[in-house]
Structures are given as C-alpha cells and as structure tokens.
Design a protein around this motif. Structure first.
Motif, short mmCIF file in Angstrom:
data_model
loop_
_atom_site.label_atom_id
_atom_site.label_comp_id
_atom_site.label_asym_id
_atom_site.label_seq_id
_atom_site.Cartn_x
_atom_site.Cartn_y
_atom_site.Cartn_z
N MET A 1 -11.94 -86.64 23.64
CA MET A 1 -12.09 -86.35 22.24
C MET A 1 -11.46 -87.45 21.39
N PRO A 2 -11.74 -88.70 21.70
CA PRO A 2 -11.12 -89.76 20.90
C PRO A 2 -11.60 -89.75 19.45
N TYR A 3 -10.72 -90.20 18.60
CA TYR A 3 -11.00 -90.40 17.18
C TYR A 3 -10.92 -91.90 16.99
N GLY A 31 -15.87 -96.61 29.16
CA GLY A 31 -14.46 -96.84 29.48
C GLY A 31 -13.68 -95.59 29.79
N LEU A 32 -13.84 -94.58 28.95
CA LEU A 32 -13.02 -93.37 29.07
C LEU A 32 -13.72 -92.24 29.81
N LEU A 33 -14.98 -92.46 30.16
CA LEU A 33 -15.79 -91.46 30.88
C LEU A 33 -15.92 -90.15 30.11
N ASP A 38 -19.46 -86.34 22.86
CA ASP A 38 -18.11 -86.40 22.28
C ASP A 38 -18.09 -87.59 21.31
N ARG A 39 -18.40 -87.33 20.05
CA ARG A 39 -18.62 -88.39 19.08
C ARG A 39 -17.73 -88.20 17.84
N CYS A 40 -16.94 -89.22 17.54
CA CYS A 40 -16.11 -89.22 16.34
C CYS A 40 -15.71 -90.68 16.06
N VAL A 41 -16.64 -91.44 15.50
CA VAL A 41 -16.45 -92.87 15.27
C VAL A 41 -16.74 -93.17 13.80
N PHE A 42 -15.82 -93.86 13.14
CA PHE A 42 -15.96 -94.21 11.73
C PHE A 42 -15.92 -95.73 11.58
N LEU A 43 -16.71 -96.25 10.68
CA LEU A 43 -16.74 -97.67 10.39
C LEU A 43 -16.35 -97.89 8.93
N THR A 44 -15.37 -98.74 8.70
CA THR A 44 -14.94 -99.10 7.35
C THR A 44 -15.04 -100.61 7.21
N GLU A 45 -15.71 -101.04 6.14
CA GLU A 45 -15.83 -102.47 5.85
C GLU A 45 -15.01 -102.79 4.61
N TYR A 46 -14.33 -103.92 4.65
CA TYR A 46 -13.46 -104.34 3.56
C TYR A 46 -13.97 -105.64 2.94
N ASP A 47 -13.78 -105.78 1.64
CA ASP A 47 -14.04 -107.06 1.01
C ASP A 47 -13.14 -108.11 1.64
N PHE A 124 -14.67 -82.06 30.32
CA PHE A 124 -14.57 -83.35 31.01
C PHE A 124 -13.11 -83.61 31.35
N LYS A 125 -12.91 -84.55 32.26
CA LYS A 125 -11.58 -84.86 32.75
C LYS A 125 -10.94 -85.95 31.89
#
Length: 128
Positions: A1-3, A31-33, A38-47, A124-125
C-alpha cells in the motif's frame, strides 16, 4: 500500500503525465511485488524557479518519495530502484536524474477504513 509522490520540473513531461505515473506504478509492482490494483501515485510539477537540483542534473530531474510499510528486503528495494530507472528511461530520463527516497512506517501507523493497517488483510505479502 505504498503512497508515492513524484516531484519534478514543469515542462519536460508535456502530455505524458499519465504515462509517467503508470511507469512509476509498474516499477512499484515489479520492485515491491504489490498487486497492480494497489495504486496511490501523485505527480507534482514545479516551475523551474521553485526548486534547485544537484549540479549536472537535467530538466527531467525528479525525486520519487515512496512511503511504505516496513519490512521490505534490501533485494526488493534494489528491484524497485532498478525498475524505476528502467521504466523512466523511455521518457528520456537518465538514471542520474532519478532520486528515490523510501520512508518506512510500521503497519499500525497507517489507517484504512477506520482500522490500523496491522488489522487489515492486504491480500499480498509485505516481507518480500
């Protein structure tokens, strides 16, 4: 459950934002199997003027911060680091532009549906 948070400069991704997010998700699964669901991915772009990067890094320099349950082996972490570089290479991101930070927390420090993560069946393990 990665964030997971991806932080980078604005402009180089263009219309490929979802593709970059999906590439990082695939790397997390490799990588983490973890399961694909199990989806929790955010993208932030900066000037460009909102961040500084180490010397010699390109416009695609990014930091990928993954908060995850404690318990992954060094081998799983190595798989993740390699998978991130491999998945981002098709976007023109050199390995030197990928910085990954893992922040581990015990399962009881996560809450899901009103319960501590240590009391939720994940399906999952974690100790991989």
């Amino acid at each position: 459950m990665p964030y997971t948070r991806i932080e980078t400069r604005r402009g180089w991704i263009g219309e490929r934002r979802q593709d970059v997010i999906e590439a990082v998700q695939r790397a997390l699964c490799t990588g983490l199997l973890i399961p694909e669901t199990d989806r929790c991915v955010f993208l932030t772009e900066y000037d460009a003027d909102a961040l500084i990067a180490p010397p010699g890094r390109g416009p695609s320099y990014m930091v990928i911060a993954v908060t995850l349950f404690s318990g992954r082996s060094l081998e799983a972490k190595r798989r993740l680091y390699r998978a991130l570089v491999d998945e981002l290479a098709p976007f023109g991101v050199p390995a030197t532009d990928v910085k990954t930070v893992l922040v581990e927390a015990p399962r009881e420090d996560w809450g899901f549906r009103g319960l501590p993560g240590s009391e939720v069946e994940l399906g999952f393990k974690v100790e991989v």
